[in-house]
Design an enzyme around this catalytic site. Structure first.
Site, mmCIF file in Angstrom:
data_model
loop_
_atom_site.group_PDB
_atom_site.id
_atom_site.type_symbol
_atom_site.label_atom_id
_atom_site.label_comp_id
_atom_site.label_asym_id
_atom_site.label_seq_id
_atom_site.Cartn_x
_atom_site.Cartn_y
_atom_site.Cartn_z
ATOM 1 N N GLY A 180 0.805 -1.223 0.000
ATOM 2 C CA GLY A 180 0.000 0.000 0.000
ATOM 3 C C GLY A 180 0.841 1.277 0.000
ATOM 4 O O GLY A 180 1.971 1.310 -0.496
ATOM 5 N N GLY A 230 2.303 2.778 2.370
ATOM 6 C CA GLY A 230 3.518 2.697 3.173
ATOM 7 C C GLY A 230 4.689 2.174 2.366
ATOM 8 O O GLY A 230 5.815 2.681 2.487
ATOM 9 N N TYR A 234 -13.666 4.221 12.505
ATOM 10 C CA TYR A 234 -12.580 4.704 11.634
ATOM 11 C C TYR A 234 -12.502 6.226 11.696
ATOM 12 O O TYR A 234 -11.432 6.804 11.905
ATOM 13 C CB TYR A 234 -12.812 4.254 10.190
ATOM 14 C CG TYR A 234 -11.685 4.662 9.253
ATOM 15 C CD1 TYR A 234 -10.442 4.031 9.294
ATOM 16 C CD2 TYR A 234 -11.851 5.698 8.326
ATOM 17 C CE1 TYR A 234 -9.407 4.411 8.439
ATOM 18 C CE2 TYR A 234 -10.816 6.087 7.472
ATOM 19 C CZ TYR A 234 -9.607 5.433 7.535
ATOM 20 O OH TYR A 234 -8.567 5.821 6.702
HETATM 21 N N1 LIG Z 1 -6.042 4.593 0.716
HETATM 22 C C1 LIG Z 1 -6.743 5.675 1.060
HETATM 23 O O1 LIG Z 1 -7.599 6.186 0.319
HETATM 24 C C2 LIG Z 1 -6.516 6.304 2.390
HETATM 25 C C3 LIG Z 1 -7.253 7.462 2.690
HETATM 26 C C4 LIG Z 1 -7.056 8.067 3.924
HETATM 27 C C5 LIG Z 1 -6.156 7.542 4.820
HETATM 28 N N2 LIG Z 1 -5.462 6.408 4.498
HETATM 29 C C6 LIG Z 1 -4.538 5.877 5.491
HETATM 30 O O2 LIG Z 1 -3.304 5.541 4.887
HETATM 31 C C7 LIG Z 1 -2.664 4.512 5.658
HETATM 32 C C8 LIG Z 1 -2.202 3.410 4.721
HETATM 33 O O3 LIG Z 1 -3.356 2.844 4.109
HETATM 34 P P1 LIG Z 1 -3.305 2.108 2.696
HETATM 35 O O4 LIG Z 1 -4.308 2.779 1.834
HETATM 36 O O5 LIG Z 1 -1.924 1.940 2.219
HETATM 37 O O6 LIG Z 1 -3.953 0.706 3.108
HETATM 38 P P2 LIG Z 1 -3.462 -0.788 2.881
HETATM 39 O O7 LIG Z 1 -2.985 -0.965 1.492
HETATM 40 O O8 LIG Z 1 -4.586 -1.633 3.381
HETATM 41 O O9 LIG Z 1 -2.198 -0.904 3.855
HETATM 42 C C9 LIG Z 1 -2.372 -0.877 5.244
HETATM 43 C C10 LIG Z 1 -1.048 -1.249 5.878
HETATM 44 O O10 LIG Z 1 -1.212 -1.187 7.292
HETATM 45 C C11 LIG Z 1 -0.657 -2.370 7.818
HETATM 46 N N3 LIG Z 1 -1.241 -2.719 9.115
HETATM 47 C C12 LIG Z 1 -2.543 -2.911 9.420
HETATM 48 N N4 LIG Z 1 -2.663 -3.245 10.698
HETATM 49 C C13 LIG Z 1 -1.407 -3.258 11.232
HETATM 50 C C14 LIG Z 1 -0.877 -3.533 12.509
HETATM 51 N N5 LIG Z 1 -1.663 -3.871 13.534
HETATM 52 N N6 LIG Z 1 0.462 -3.434 12.697
HETATM 53 C C15 LIG Z 1 1.267 -3.102 11.668
HETATM 54 N N7 LIG Z 1 0.826 -2.855 10.423
HETATM 55 C C16 LIG Z 1 -0.502 -2.930 10.203
HETATM 56 C C17 LIG Z 1 -0.923 -3.437 6.778
HETATM 57 O O11 LIG Z 1 -0.051 -4.520 7.025
HETATM 58 P P3 LIG Z 1 -0.421 -6.060 6.686
HETATM 59 O O12 LIG Z 1 0.136 -6.318 5.331
HETATM 60 O O13 LIG Z 1 0.251 -6.824 7.782
HETATM 61 O O14 LIG Z 1 -1.932 -6.183 6.726
HETATM 62 C C18 LIG Z 1 -0.599 -2.667 5.518
HETATM 63 O O15 LIG Z 1 0.780 -2.651 5.275
HETATM 64 C C19 LIG Z 1 -3.709 4.056 6.686
HETATM 65 O O16 LIG Z 1 -3.424 4.677 7.927
HETATM 66 C C20 LIG Z 1 -5.010 4.585 6.131
HETATM 67 O O17 LIG Z 1 -5.987 4.806 7.128
HETATM 68 C C21 LIG Z 1 -5.612 5.794 3.322
#
Ligand SMILES: NC(=O)c1ccc[n+]([C@@H]2O[C@H](COP(=O)([O-])OP(=O)(O)OC[C@H]3O[C@@H](n4cnc5c(N)ncnc54)[C@H](OP(=O)(O)O)[C@@H]3O)[C@@H](O)[C@H]2O)c1
Length: 285
Positions: free
Chosen positions: A24, A26, A163
């Site tokens: 994602g 990150g 959330y």
């Molecule tokens: N995408 C969007 O539109 C959007 C919008 C607003 C905010 N955000 C924020 O952006 C951030 C990244 O989201 P993303 O879109 O990249 O989502 P994503 O693709 O679902 O990635 C989420 C990441 O968080 C990790 N994670 C979840 N629970 C965890 C835990 N307990 N300990 C360590 N790592 C954990 C997951 O690891 P695993 O591989 O182990 O599951 C994954 O690497 C989040 O904080 C999200 O709320 C995203």
């Protein structure tokens, strides 16, 4: 010209921790920071998967175990840290997941998005030299904080409300943290980043995933990560809110925007800090 990853400064000699960086936004952020010269420490649940994800990428990566929803893991990660840490990026997150309790008995979504990063940040603060970046969401604007029930014990759990509340809590955490840092005369900054809506798997299981079908409304993941990269590396004031510059802050290139009014409520931020320390302090070790 819109800001892109090509505008990153030279980060040689800098150390960054980024949580949840095996996939994602990150992973993209980690890749770009390493390409710019930073030593990037990925704090992840699945170290094997993260090592595969960064294998062959240019730069220096260090993959370490970290489950931000598990305070034992958070304490172990922070406790093993030695030396300076320039930038901490609290990126790990989950969205609209069913109500579940962590090993500490805390609400999983709140623990992942807010209380775990709260503890991690506070434990790593003594090492931090530059800033902490909190990844939040535009949805913080719809959030409501229940100071009496941060952990969803007495109210009926709702995944989206949890959330939104967790992302508002992050915004208020940044506000109060910056106030404390400034009061201490610390040069460390607390900065917020919102990716807008980026097409990752974050919402794959949620009804809100429907938004990802409207690509004209959303950011490709590469662009969503730019807000985090900008917040992590550009000279912005403490407690800045960095997000996409397009309509509604949902898509576009990164710019300093404004958090919702509720995210600037200093009294609420101070009371939330107290409620949070009460909550995590009660967790039996
Ligand atoms: N995408 C969007 O539109 C959007 C919008 C607003 C905010 N955000 C924020 O952006 C951030 C990244 O989201 P993303 O879109 O990249 O989502 P994503 O693709 O679902 O990635 C989420 C990441 O968080 C990790 N994670 C979840 N629970 C965890 C835990 N307990 N300990 C360590 N790592 C954990 C997951 O690891 P695993 O591989 O182990 O599951 C994954 O690497 C989040 O904080 C999200 O709320 C995203």
């Amino acid at each position: 010209m819109p800001w892109t990853g090509n505008d990153l400064p030279d980060l040689n000699g800098r150390t960054v921790v980024i949580t949840g960086a095996g996939r994602g936004l990150g992973l993209i952020t980690a890749r770009e920071l390493a390409r710019a010269g930073a030593r990037v420490v990925l704090g992840v649940r699945d170290t094997g998967k993260a090592r595969c994800a960064v294998a062959g990428l240019p730069g220096v990566f260090d993959v370490r175990p970290l489950d931000v929803a598990d305070l034992t893991s958070v304490r172990a990660f922070a406790g093993s840290w030695s030396g300076d840490l320039d930038i901490l990026i609290n990126n790990a997150g989950v969205m609209d997941v069913p109500g579940t309790r962590t090993a500490d008995g805390l609400d999983l979504q709140t623990a992942t998005n807010y209380t775990g990063p709260f503890v991690l940040t506070n434990l790593l603060l003594e090492h931090l030299t530059d800033r902490v970046v909190h990844v939040t969401s535009q949805l913080h604007r719809r959030g409501a904080i229940s100071l009496d029930d941060l952990d969803w014990r007495t109210r009926e759990y709702n995944g989206m409300s949890a959330y939104q509340a967790s992302k508002l809590a992050v915004v208020l955490f940044s506000l109060e943290l910056q106030r404390r840092l400034t009061a201490e005369g610390s040069p460390v900054r607390s900065v917020l980043a919102s990716p807008g809506i980026a097409r990752t798997s974050l919402a794959a299981h949620s009804r809100s995933n429907i938004v990802n079908r409207f690509t004209f409304l959303t950011n490709p993941p590469e662009r969503g990560a730019l807000s985090v990269l900008y917040a992590a590396t550009q000279d912005v004031p403490g407690n800045s809110y960095v997000g996409p510059d397009g309509l509604g802050g949902l898509r576009g290139h990164p710019a300093v925007r404004r958090q919702g009014d509720i995210g600037l409520d200093e009294d609420l931020a101070a009371r939330l800090w107290t409620a949070t320390t009460d909550l995590v302090g009660k967790v039996a070790r």
